[in-house]
Design an enzyme around this catalytic site. Structure first.
Site: not given
Length: 418
Positions: A255, A270, A342, A345, A382
């Site tokens: 990403r 991140r 987070e 999800s 994460r």
């Protein structure tokens, strides 16, 4: 893709799209163009029938009438070509605009933006800030080497080293063992897909700015294995009695993290490249909301087994993304920041991407569009961040959760020597 008939006829469906930010004027423009397209299709169909009848009449015409019939058929053919051009132009414009309308939000989704979520539950004890935050501890213990990665690859890259690598594969094994109990088929999918697959999966055009493109090829690096997993039954019809069909994909993900300049720049929270285990379900539309709750329960089971304090939030409409009708985020307590962040999800896309992909079910009564759902089982980097802080002891050592010990072969990672 949006269901234009429902957008036109169902006020609650339209309200769900507007709840996610679709402008009423834009919707009206799209519906007007769709009306023009359907009218053009009708005109073209009538012209086509007339041209076919005229062509057949040539063969039955008397010799003295044949030339007149040929000229008439030629005129009708020219008229048809013009109508087909209008139809094609309107169809292209409708398709382009329809791709920009988000999947309507479910009625249970709260309205608002990023901070307007509803907390469904909180589980576990929130521990105080540890001696070292994850970025500092990762470097001190030799688990993460960001300095050399930045030198070689640029910002937001890192080398995972030593015990961190063993923990990564322990997390993958643990996740797959659990997912296979729930009838997920393990998959290692391609990480490069074509542009039309990115469109069909619901990521383009809205998220194109987040995706790396391979220069010179019609290929894009996926930010989640969800994209390639969605393509497994693209253009296919699944037997309704076989549903749900579930896949668990492991892949490296990429990403660009556009728009996050200066945010989460330390450590591996991140990064541009990370590994992830992803759940994907092709589901009967009558049971997709139950399927969403099942995905959420698996995520909770994984996080609970890792002994991490967490909360579940019902994400607000303005933060859902284009494809999701509803999304839950699982957020784990990050002690150094004193807040939840987070980790996973899960979303129900209903028939939004299935419509683009032509993914359908069939039974004795005919066929219909599948519903597709996805959810992260384990985002490795994460999860490592949360383990480094929540499982950190006073001396900086890290206790390995019981659920992972049989995979790694050790109970803890010693603390820094300095």
């Amino acid at each position: 893709m949006i269901d234009l008939r429902r957008l036109r006829e169902d006020p609650s469906y339209r309200a769900g799209a507007e709840k996610k930010g679709a402008e009423p004027s834009f919707i009206e423009r799209l519906l007007n163009l769709d009306e023009q397209k359907r009218s053009a299709m009708h005109d073209a169909e009538q012209a086509r029938a007339a041209q076919n009848a005229a062509s057949k009449a040539i063969g039955r015409a008397e010799p003295n009438d044949r030339q007149m019939k040929i000229e008439h058929a030629s005129e009708l053919k020219n008229d048809l070509e013009k109508l087909e051009e209008v139809e094609a132009a309107l169809s292209n414009e409708v398709d382009e605009l329809a791709l920009q309308i988000p999947n309507p939000a479910h009625e249970s989704v709260p309205s608002g933006g990023e901070t307007d979520f509803v907390t469904e539950k909180e589980v576990g004890e929130r521990v105080p800030a540890p001696a070292y935050d994850h970025a500092d501890l990762g470097e001190r213990l030799g688990l993460v080497d960001s300095e050399r990665a930045v030198r070689n690859s640029g910002s937001r890259f890192a080398y995972l080293m030593g015990p961190a690598v063993r923990l990564e594969f322990a997390l993958v094994q643990f996740a797959f063992d659990l997912l296979e109990e729930h009838n997920f088929v393990p998959v290692v999918p391609p990480v490069l897909v074509r542009e039309d697959m990115m469109v069909d999966a619901g990521f383009f055009p809205t998220d194109r700015h987040q995706v790396y493109e391979v220069d010179g090829d019609d290929l894009f690096l996926t930010g989640t294995s969800e994209v390639a997993l969605a393509g497994l039954h693209r253009g296919e019809r699944l037997e309704r009695e076989s549903l749900p069909v579930r896949y668990a994909g492991f892949s490296t993900c990429f990403r660009r993290e556009a728009g996050t300049y200066g945010k989460d720049t330390r450590g591996i929270f991140r990064v541009h490249q990370f590994d992830k285990v992803e759940m994907f379900s092709f589901c009967d539309p009558e049971s997709s909301w139950d399927e969403l709750e099942m995905l959420r329960s698996i995520q909770e089971e994984i996080v609970s087994s890792l002994e991490l304090p967490y909360r579940v939030i019902n994400v607000a409409s303005g933060d859902l993304g284009s494809a999701a009708a509803k999304k839950y985020d699982l957020e784990v307590w990050l002690p150094s920041e004193g807040t939840y962040r987070e980790v996973t999800s899960c979303s129900n896309y209903t028939d939004y991407s299935a419509r683009r992909m032509g993914a359908r079910y069939r039974d004795d009564d005919g066929s219909g569009l599948l519903h597709t759902l996805n959810g992260t089982a384990c985002a490795i980097s994460r999860t490592l961040v949360f383990l480094m802080e929540n499982c950190q002891q006073a001396d900086g050592s890290i206790i390995v959760p019981d659920a992972l010990r049989r995979y790694v072969g050790f109970e803890s990672i010693p603390g820094p020597k300095d």
